[in-house]
Design a protein around this motif. Structure first.
Motif, short mmCIF file in Angstrom:
data_model
loop_
_atom_site.label_atom_id
_atom_site.label_comp_id
_atom_site.label_asym_id
_atom_site.label_seq_id
_atom_site.Cartn_x
_atom_site.Cartn_y
_atom_site.Cartn_z
N ILE A 172 42.22 35.70 39.10
CA ILE A 172 41.53 35.82 37.82
C ILE A 172 40.07 36.13 38.11
CG2 ILE A 172 40.79 34.61 35.73
CD1 ILE A 172 43.32 32.85 36.04
N ILE A 173 39.54 37.11 37.40
CA ILE A 173 38.14 37.48 37.57
C ILE A 173 37.48 37.57 36.19
CG2 ILE A 173 38.77 39.93 37.76
CD1 ILE A 173 36.25 40.29 39.51
N TYR A 174 36.47 36.76 36.00
CA TYR A 174 35.63 36.85 34.81
C TYR A 174 34.58 37.90 35.12
CZ TYR A 174 37.45 32.54 32.71
OH TYR A 174 38.24 31.58 32.14
N SER A 175 34.42 38.87 34.22
CA SER A 175 33.52 39.98 34.52
C SER A 175 32.81 40.51 33.28
CB SER A 175 34.32 41.11 35.17
OG SER A 175 35.20 41.68 34.21
N TYR A 192 28.22 44.21 40.43
CA TYR A 192 28.91 43.29 41.33
C TYR A 192 30.37 43.09 40.90
CZ TYR A 192 24.25 42.37 43.05
OH TYR A 192 23.00 42.52 43.58
N CYS A 193 30.60 43.11 39.61
CA CYS A 193 31.97 43.02 39.10
C CYS A 193 32.77 44.23 39.56
CB CYS A 193 31.98 42.93 37.57
SG CYS A 193 31.15 41.48 36.91
N VAL A 194 32.16 45.41 39.46
CA VAL A 194 32.81 46.64 39.89
C VAL A 194 33.16 46.56 41.38
CG1 VAL A 194 32.50 49.13 40.22
CG2 VAL A 194 31.74 48.05 38.10
N ARG A 195 32.22 46.10 42.20
CA ARG A 195 32.47 45.99 43.65
C ARG A 195 33.59 45.01 43.96
NH1 ARG A 195 28.11 43.98 46.91
NH2 ARG A 195 29.46 44.53 48.64
N ALA A 196 33.61 43.88 43.27
CA ALA A 196 34.66 42.88 43.50
C ALA A 196 36.02 43.44 43.12
CB ALA A 196 34.36 41.60 42.72
N LYS A 197 36.09 44.09 41.97
CA LYS A 197 37.36 44.68 41.52
C LYS A 197 37.81 45.80 42.44
CE LYS A 197 35.79 45.13 37.28
NZ LYS A 197 35.71 45.47 35.84
N GLN A 198 36.86 46.58 42.97
CA GLN A 198 37.20 47.64 43.91
C GLN A 198 37.82 47.08 45.18
OE1 GLN A 198 33.44 49.70 44.28
NE2 GLN A 198 34.07 51.31 42.84
N LEU A 199 37.27 45.99 45.69
CA LEU A 199 37.82 45.38 46.90
C LEU A 199 39.24 44.90 46.65
CD1 LEU A 199 37.71 44.32 49.79
CD2 LEU A 199 36.54 42.28 48.92
N ALA A 229 33.33 27.17 36.58
CA ALA A 229 32.75 27.62 37.85
C ALA A 229 31.49 26.88 38.23
CB ALA A 229 32.45 29.12 37.77
N GLY A 230 30.78 26.31 37.25
CA GLY A 230 29.49 25.72 37.54
C GLY A 230 28.42 26.78 37.73
N ARG A 231 28.72 28.00 37.35
CA ARG A 231 27.80 29.14 37.46
C ARG A 231 27.90 29.96 36.19
NH1 ARG A 231 29.34 31.86 43.29
NH2 ARG A 231 29.04 30.04 44.60
N THR A 232 26.81 30.64 35.84
CA THR A 232 26.82 31.46 34.63
C THR A 232 26.88 32.95 34.93
OG1 THR A 232 24.41 31.44 34.56
CG2 THR A 232 25.56 29.76 33.27
N SER A 233 26.71 33.33 36.19
CA SER A 233 26.71 34.74 36.56
C SER A 233 28.13 35.27 36.72
CB SER A 233 25.93 34.95 37.85
OG SER A 233 26.54 34.23 38.91
N VAL A 234 28.28 36.58 36.55
CA VAL A 234 29.56 37.23 36.79
C VAL A 234 29.41 38.16 37.98
CG1 VAL A 234 30.48 37.11 34.44
CG2 VAL A 234 28.99 39.00 35.05
N VAL A 286 36.61 30.97 44.27
CA VAL A 286 36.00 31.51 45.48
C VAL A 286 34.57 31.94 45.26
CG1 VAL A 286 38.19 32.22 46.48
CG2 VAL A 286 36.90 33.86 45.13
N GLY A 287 34.13 32.01 44.00
CA GLY A 287 32.75 32.36 43.70
C GLY A 287 32.64 33.77 43.17
N GLY A 288 31.57 34.46 43.58
CA GLY A 288 31.28 35.79 43.07
C GLY A 288 31.61 36.89 44.06
N CYS A 289 31.02 38.04 43.81
CA CYS A 289 31.28 39.22 44.63
C CYS A 289 30.89 39.00 46.09
CB CYS A 289 30.50 40.41 44.04
SG CYS A 289 30.70 41.94 44.94
N ASP A 290 29.70 38.47 46.33
CA ASP A 290 29.26 38.24 47.71
C ASP A 290 30.19 37.27 48.43
OD1 ASP A 290 27.14 39.97 47.32
OD2 ASP A 290 25.68 38.37 46.96
#
Length: 84
Positions: A5-8, A14-21, A48-53, A63-67
């Motif tokens: 599952i990916i919130y984007s 960064y969302c694009v990069r994560a989805k590309q991987l 997530a405890g985070r507000t960034s996508v 697992v966190g974000g794109c990085d």
């Protein structure tokens, strides 16, 4: 293959990069777009405890974000997590 599952956001590189991987690995994922949906973003932030996508879960594990996703790949740990 683990459920992913990916919130984007449509406007997030960064969302694009994560989805590309994930796509390059042949991984199907559920994408939840937070654009214009403050309740959905708040739900993501609570989980997530985070507000960034993006915010990514693999098999129920945050697992966190794109990085973080790319770090798992570089460390050779992403494939095992996806298979779990």
């Amino acid at each position: 293959m683990a459920n992913v599952i990916i919130y984007s956001s449509d406007y997030c590189p960064y969302c694009v990069r994560a989805k590309q991987l994930l796509t390059s690995k042949g991984v199907a994922f559920e994408e939840i777009c937070v654009d214009g949906k403050p309740a959905v973003r708040a739900e993501m932030a609570q989980k997530a405890g985070r507000t960034s996508v993006p915010q990514i879960w693999i098999g129920g594990t945050h697992v966190g974000g794109c990085d973080d996703l790319h770090a798992l790949e570089r460390a050779g740990k992403l494939d095992a997590l996806l298979r779990a």
